[in-house]
Scaffold this motif. Structure first.
Motif, PDB file in Angstrom:
ATOM      1  N   PRO A   1     -28.682  -3.076 -29.399  1.00 39.21           N
ATOM      2  CA  PRO A   1     -29.954  -2.386 -29.575  1.00 39.21           C
ATOM      3  C   PRO A   1     -30.604  -2.691 -30.909  1.00 39.21           C
ATOM      4  N   SER A   2     -29.796  -3.098 -31.920  1.00 39.04           N
ATOM      5  CA  SER A   2     -30.381  -3.353 -33.230  1.00 39.04           C
ATOM      6  C   SER A   2     -30.935  -4.769 -33.331  1.00 39.04           C
ATOM      7  N   ALA A   3     -30.188  -5.737 -32.824  1.00 34.55           N
ATOM      8  CA  ALA A   3     -30.597  -7.128 -32.976  1.00 34.55           C
ATOM      9  C   ALA A   3     -31.378  -7.642 -31.788  1.00 34.55           C
ATOM     10  N   GLY A   4     -31.176  -7.040 -30.618  1.00 32.79           N
ATOM     11  CA  GLY A   4     -31.854  -7.499 -29.417  1.00 32.79           C
ATOM     12  C   GLY A   4     -31.350  -8.835 -28.938  1.00 32.79           C
ATOM     13  N   THR A   5     -30.158  -9.254 -29.401  1.00 35.48           N
ATOM     14  CA  THR A   5     -29.588 -10.533 -29.019  1.00 35.48           C
ATOM     15  C   THR A   5     -28.428 -10.311 -28.064  1.00 35.48           C
ATOM     16  N   PRO A   6     -28.390 -11.004 -26.915  1.00 38.07           N
ATOM     17  CA  PRO A   6     -27.282 -10.837 -25.978  1.00 38.07           C
ATOM     18  C   PRO A   6     -25.954 -11.192 -26.645  1.00 38.07           C
ATOM     19  N   LEU A   7     -24.933 -10.359 -26.448  1.00 34.48           N
ATOM     20  CA  LEU A   7     -23.605 -10.589 -26.994  1.00 34.48           C
ATOM     21  C   LEU A   7     -22.581 -10.515 -25.884  1.00 34.48           C
ATOM     22  N   ALA A   8     -21.548 -11.316 -25.962  1.00 30.91           N
ATOM     23  CA  ALA A   8     -20.454 -11.257 -24.999  1.00 30.91           C
ATOM     24  C   ALA A   8     -19.471 -10.203 -25.458  1.00 30.91           C
ATOM     25  N   GLY A   9     -19.310  -9.150 -24.684  1.00 32.30           N
ATOM     26  CA  GLY A   9     -18.366  -8.102 -25.032  1.00 32.30           C
ATOM     27  C   GLY A   9     -18.949  -7.095 -26.004  1.00 32.30           C
ATOM     28  N   PRO A  10     -18.140  -6.119 -26.383  1.00 32.89           N
ATOM     29  CA  PRO A  10     -18.621  -5.059 -27.276  1.00 32.89           C
ATOM     30  C   PRO A  10     -18.820  -5.564 -28.696  1.00 32.89           C
ATOM     31  N   ILE A  11     -19.673  -4.882 -29.431  1.00 38.25           N
ATOM     32  CA  ILE A  11     -19.869  -5.192 -30.850  1.00 38.25           C
ATOM     33  C   ILE A  11     -18.630  -4.755 -31.619  1.00 38.25           C
ATOM     34  N   LEU A  12     -18.098  -5.611 -32.469  1.00 38.28           N
ATOM     35  CA  LEU A  12     -16.976  -5.247 -33.329  1.00 38.28           C
ATOM     36  C   LEU A  12     -17.521  -4.493 -34.533  1.00 38.28           C
ATOM     37  N   ARG A  13     -16.939  -3.354 -34.824  1.00 34.39           N
ATOM     38  CA  ARG A  13     -17.495  -2.467 -35.854  1.00 34.39           C
ATOM     39  C   ARG A  13     -16.453  -2.112 -36.925  1.00 34.39           C
ATOM     40  N   PRO A  14     -16.146  -3.049 -37.813  1.00 37.85           N
ATOM     41  CA  PRO A  14     -15.231  -2.742 -38.918  1.00 37.85           C
ATOM     42  C   PRO A  14     -15.739  -1.615 -39.812  1.00 37.85           C
ATOM     43  N   ARG A  15     -17.051  -1.362 -39.794  1.00 40.99           N
ATOM     44  CA  ARG A  15     -17.614  -0.324 -40.658  1.00 40.99           C
ATOM     45  C   ARG A  15     -17.086   1.069 -40.325  1.00 40.99           C
ATOM     46  N   ARG A  16     -16.477   1.237 -39.155  1.00 41.83           N
ATOM     47  CA  ARG A  16     -15.929   2.563 -38.828  1.00 41.83           C
ATOM     48  C   ARG A  16     -14.922   3.019 -39.896  1.00 41.83           C
ATOM     49  N   LEU A  17     -14.194   2.045 -40.462  1.00 41.49           N
ATOM     50  CA  LEU A  17     -13.168   2.393 -41.445  1.00 41.49           C
ATOM     51  C   LEU A  17     -13.722   2.516 -42.857  1.00 41.49           C
ATOM     52  N   ARG A  18     -15.058   2.435 -42.993  1.00 36.36           N
ATOM     53  CA  ARG A  18     -15.703   2.635 -44.293  1.00 36.36           C
ATOM     54  C   ARG A  18     -16.638   3.840 -44.263  1.00 36.36           C
TER      55      ARG A  18
ATOM     56  N   MET B   1     -19.063 -16.301  -5.792  1.00 41.38           N
ATOM     57  CA  MET B   1     -19.091 -15.270  -6.846  1.00 41.38           C
ATOM     58  C   MET B   1     -19.508 -15.913  -8.162  1.00 41.38           C
ATOM     59  N   SER B   2     -20.378 -15.241  -8.887  1.00 39.72           N
ATOM     60  CA  SER B   2     -20.855 -15.785 -10.154  1.00 39.72           C
ATOM     61  C   SER B   2     -19.751 -15.750 -11.202  1.00 39.72           C
ATOM     62  N   THR B   3     -19.668 -16.795 -11.967  1.00 41.65           N
ATOM     63  CA  THR B   3     -18.696 -16.839 -13.080  1.00 41.65           C
ATOM     64  C   THR B   3     -19.361 -16.563 -14.417  1.00 41.65           C
ATOM     65  N   THR B   4     -20.640 -16.219 -14.385  1.00 40.00           N
ATOM     66  CA  THR B   4     -21.347 -15.931 -15.636  1.00 40.00           C
ATOM     67  C   THR B   4     -20.803 -14.661 -16.257  1.00 40.00           C
ATOM     68  N   PRO B   5     -20.386 -14.675 -17.548  1.00 38.70           N
ATOM     69  CA  PRO B   5     -19.836 -13.460 -18.168  1.00 38.70           C
ATOM     70  C   PRO B   5     -20.890 -12.380 -18.301  1.00 38.70           C
ATOM     71  N   HIS B   6     -20.416 -11.137 -18.229  1.00 40.84           N
ATOM     72  CA  HIS B   6     -21.325  -9.999 -18.397  1.00 40.84           C
ATOM     73  C   HIS B   6     -21.783  -9.939 -19.847  1.00 40.84           C
ATOM     74  N   LEU B   7     -23.064  -9.808 -20.058  1.00 41.60           N
ATOM     75  CA  LEU B   7     -23.627  -9.725 -21.402  1.00 41.60           C
ATOM     76  C   LEU B   7     -24.144  -8.327 -21.662  1.00 41.60           C
ATOM     77  N   SER B   8     -23.883  -7.816 -22.843  1.00 44.39           N
ATOM     78  CA  SER B   8     -24.458  -6.534 -23.250  1.00 44.39           C
ATOM     79  C   SER B   8     -25.415  -6.798 -24.391  1.00 44.39           C
ATOM     80  N   SER B   9     -26.435  -6.000 -24.495  1.00 45.82           N
ATOM     81  CA  SER B   9     -27.446  -6.222 -25.523  1.00 45.82           C
ATOM     82  C   SER B   9     -27.199  -5.331 -26.714  1.00 45.82           C
TER      83      SER B   9
END
Length: 340
Positions: A11-28, A1-9
């Motif tokens: 859409p704005s930066a086009g850079t692979p990120l581990a996990g969801p984007i953190l969005r503090p701007r929701r509270l602004r 079984m692969s141990t490579t973490p799931h990456l999500s892209s």
């Protein structure tokens, strides 16, 4: 079984990120959301208005270096007190501007002197609505302009000054002051004043220690406001601007001597000291937004360089955010009206 973490892209930066984007701007996202999640707030009761009362004046005398601030005469003083009470601020800090001065500051503890007379007026007019506070220092009353009496060499005599402070404390308490602002930065001043008050039966009169009061360039307009006679400087008793830990130590000493409240002054350039004092103090911590801070905002706003209202609010929020439980500011009545 692969141990490579799931990456999500992204859409704005086009850079692979581990996990969801953190969005503090929701509270602004909206004004309502920003106000709901704001960490630090201003309230009118957290503001104290410094006021200058000029002996013999009937109407207000403008202070050139502090646009909008005046030396009050009797009538303007009563009007300003009423306005402050109606705005709902926490209190007023009174300074006297006498017509005559001498080497020992005799007018400071004269029951009929300008400051004690103004205190009685303030207590009668708004004593039930505001905390009437008085500056306990000799600088407004001495012909040499220092905060204490001088010895034969012309240096400030610390212990002889404490005797004068004790006499001032009793006079101010008898005039009705609820809180005495010890601004002279003499060693042992809190203990001397607390002992004098208690021995005279004024056990209910509170003491505000100007603990972290720095030898600052921001006091210039204040000296015009009180018609200061100072020659030289106050570097032998006010704190060196380079010393942060010393401000904390001074606050600790004042608390040990019986201070009910401690203060840092000026506020804006000493937020680190304010935060450090607030982190360790068992008593309320206040800060003084001094004359130079006030005048800089007014001058920049008058030239169209800054948004005046936003700059005032931001400056006060910064002082509160750093840990001040209350702020002495010349904007107090105006800001309280905005908040209400």
């Amino acid at each position: 079984m692969s141990t490579t973490p799931h990456l999500s892209s992204s859409p704005s930066a086009g850079t692979p990120l581990a996990g969801p984007i953190l969005r503090p701007r929701r509270l602004r996202s909206s004004r309502a959301m920003r106000e709901l999640t704001r960490e630090t707030r201003l309230h009118p009761r957290q503001l104290v208005l410094p006021m200058f009362v000029r002996e013999g004046a009937v109407e207000a005398v403008p202070i050139g270096s502090m646009p909008g601030v005046v030396q009050h005469g009797t009538d303007s003083f009563r009007r300003a007190l009423t306005e402050a009470a109606e705005a709902g601020i926490g209190g007023v800090m009174l300074f006297g501007v006498p017509t005559t001065k001498d080497a020992r500051g005799s007018g400071a503890d004269d029951p009929d002197g300008v400051l004690n007379a103004a205190t009685r007026i303030a207590v009668a007019e708004v004593g039930d609505a505001l905390v009437v506070q008085t500056d306990l220092c000799l600088d407004e009353f001495t012909d040499h302009g220092h905060c204490g009496v001088l010895d034969a060499r012309g240096a400030v005599d610390n212990d002889a000054t404490l005797t004068r402070y004790a006499s001032m404390a009793i006079a101010q308490a008898e005039a009705g002051s609820a809180l005495l602002g010890l601004s002279g930065m003499m060693d042992g001043q809190v203990e001397a004043v607390r002992t004098a008050l208690d021995d005279a039966g004024h056990t209910g009169t509170a003491v505000l220690a100007y603990s972290g009061k720095y030898a600052s360039a921001y006091y210039g307009p204040f000296r015009e406001a009180v018609d200061s006679s100072l020659q030289g400087d106050r570097r032998t008793y006010q704190l060196d601007p380079g010393n942060g830990r010393e401000g904390v130590r001074e606050a600790e000493i004042d608390v040990a001597e019986g201070a009910d409240v401690v203060m840092v002054k000026p506020a804006g350039s000493y937020l680190d000291v304010l935060a450090a004092v607030a982190a360790s103090s068992p008593v309320p911590v206040w800060a003084y937004q001094v004359s130079g801070e006030y005048s800089m905002i007014e001058a920049a706003a008058a030239n169209g360089w800054i948004d005046r209202e936003r700059a005032i609010e931001e400056s006060l929020l910064s002082i509160r955010r750093a840990g001040a439980d209350a702020v002495l500011t010349y904007f107090a009545t105006e800001v309280a009206a905005w908040l209400r």
